[in-house]
Design a protein around this motif. Structure first.
Motif, short mmCIF file in Angstrom:
data_model
loop_
_atom_site.label_atom_id
_atom_site.label_comp_id
_atom_site.label_asym_id
_atom_site.label_seq_id
_atom_site.Cartn_x
_atom_site.Cartn_y
_atom_site.Cartn_z
N ALA A 194 10.05 25.98 32.27
CA ALA A 194 10.55 24.77 32.92
C ALA A 194 10.26 24.84 34.41
CB ALA A 194 12.05 24.62 32.68
N LYS A 195 10.52 23.75 35.13
CA LYS A 195 10.33 23.69 36.58
C LYS A 195 8.94 24.21 36.98
CE LYS A 195 15.30 24.03 37.40
NZ LYS A 195 15.45 22.64 37.82
N ARG A 236 14.17 29.53 34.43
CA ARG A 236 13.08 28.68 33.96
C ARG A 236 12.38 29.24 32.73
NH1 ARG A 236 7.65 30.03 35.71
NH2 ARG A 236 7.14 27.83 35.40
N VAL A 295 17.11 20.56 33.29
CA VAL A 295 15.68 20.28 33.25
C VAL A 295 15.44 18.87 32.72
CG1 VAL A 295 14.99 22.68 32.96
CG2 VAL A 295 15.44 21.30 30.94
N ASP A 297 8.27 19.19 35.47
CA ASP A 297 9.36 20.09 35.12
C ASP A 297 9.11 20.79 33.79
OD1 ASP A 297 11.80 21.36 34.83
OD2 ASP A 297 13.03 19.60 35.19
N PHE A 298 9.56 20.22 32.70
CA PHE A 298 9.55 20.91 31.41
C PHE A 298 8.63 20.20 30.44
CE2 PHE A 298 12.17 21.85 27.39
CZ PHE A 298 11.47 23.02 27.15
#
Length: 281
Positions: free
Chosen positions: A220-221, A253, A193, A199-200
């Protein structure tokens, strides 16, 4: 919303919510045998997940079949429990900005600095009242900055155009540490990540309804790139310009951080902190 004091070009954001009972994905089966009615497969709930990561007594309360299924879906960023019995105070005095080794970082998850421990106990002692967390926030309103061109893209990453910090700076530094350790150790368990707006960049702070345990569910993502073959979904302005691929990493994620679990009747601690990833589906 709360923003940690990260020296980065984006805001790290949190929302406060309550963890309640929710079902994980389960499978069922049918049989053609006459007069045979199979027992339904037990469903896993959020409460089961938190209990499995709690004290030994809580873990034993989870249905054994459910426990096996859940354990198979955990990947830990630090060992699940200390390799030896440690006093909670052993890492509370550590400075988060000092040079640290892997063992130091493990201990900062198991037994965070004193302000984090105090917040965890306050959460339990309040019976899981979100107001216990609200009073730890600085009332100063902080405008959400223009994060990596969000204004130009008409992207709004938060529900409100402002955020707040914790009054205690060590709490803010610890949030920064959690983001950094996830990025640093993610690849070791298959999660790559980046700290950016696609993303994060955020997590959801919660207090468990049954125990009052303090935790954060990181995501995340958040905005995968549009791809007509693998991800043909338009997610709005915040997806514009994303280069985050929709791949197997999506199954990792969800990153869960749980603060140490204090007893609600004594001054003892029932479980150290933990930080697993769990596989979706």
């Amino acid at each position: 919303m709360m923003g940690s004091s990260l020296p980065l070009k984006f805001a790290v954001l949190f929302s406060i919510s309550l963890a309640g009972a929710a079902s994980f994905a389960t499978t069922t089966f049918a049989t053609s045998l006459p007069f045979f009615k199979p027992k339904p497969k037990p469903k896993a709930t959020v409460s089961d997940l938190l209990s499995l990561l709690g004290s030994h007594q809580q873990a034993r309360s989870v249905n054994s079949q459910v426990a096996r299924e859940l354990r198979s879906r955990f990947k830990f960023l630090v060992p699940f429990s200390p390799t030896q019995r440690l006093r909670p105070e052993s890492s509370s005095a550590r400075r988060l900005l000092n040079d640290r080794n892997k063992r130091d970082d493990d201990e900062l998850i198991w037994w965070p600095p004193a302000p984090v421990m105090e917040l965890a106990r306050l959460a339990v002692d309040s019976g899981g009242d979100p107001g216990a967390i609200h009073i730890a926030l600085d009332p100063t309103i902080i405008p959400v900055p223009d994060v990596e061109g969000t204004k130009e893209d008409r992207c709004e990453l938060t529900r409100t155009p402002y955020g707040r910090h914790f009054i205690n700076e060590e709490l803010n530094s610890y949030l920064k540490f959690l983001f950094e350790i996830i990025v640093q150790r993610g690849p070791s368990v298959g999660l790559n990540v980046s700290l950016n707006r696609y993303d994060f960049f955020h997590g959801h702070l919660f207090l468990a309804m049954d125990s009052g345990r303090l935790g954060i569910l990181f995501h995340a993502k958040e905005y995968p790139a549009y791809d007509k073959e693998v991800f043909p979904y338009n997610m709005g302005y915040c997806q514009v310009g994303s280069n985050v691929p929709y791949d197997d990493g999506m199954n990792l994620r969800n990153i869960l951080w749980l603060a140490p679990l204090p007893s609600n009747s004594t001054k003892s601690w029932l479980a150290p902190g933990t930080s697993p990833l769990f596989i979706s589906g």
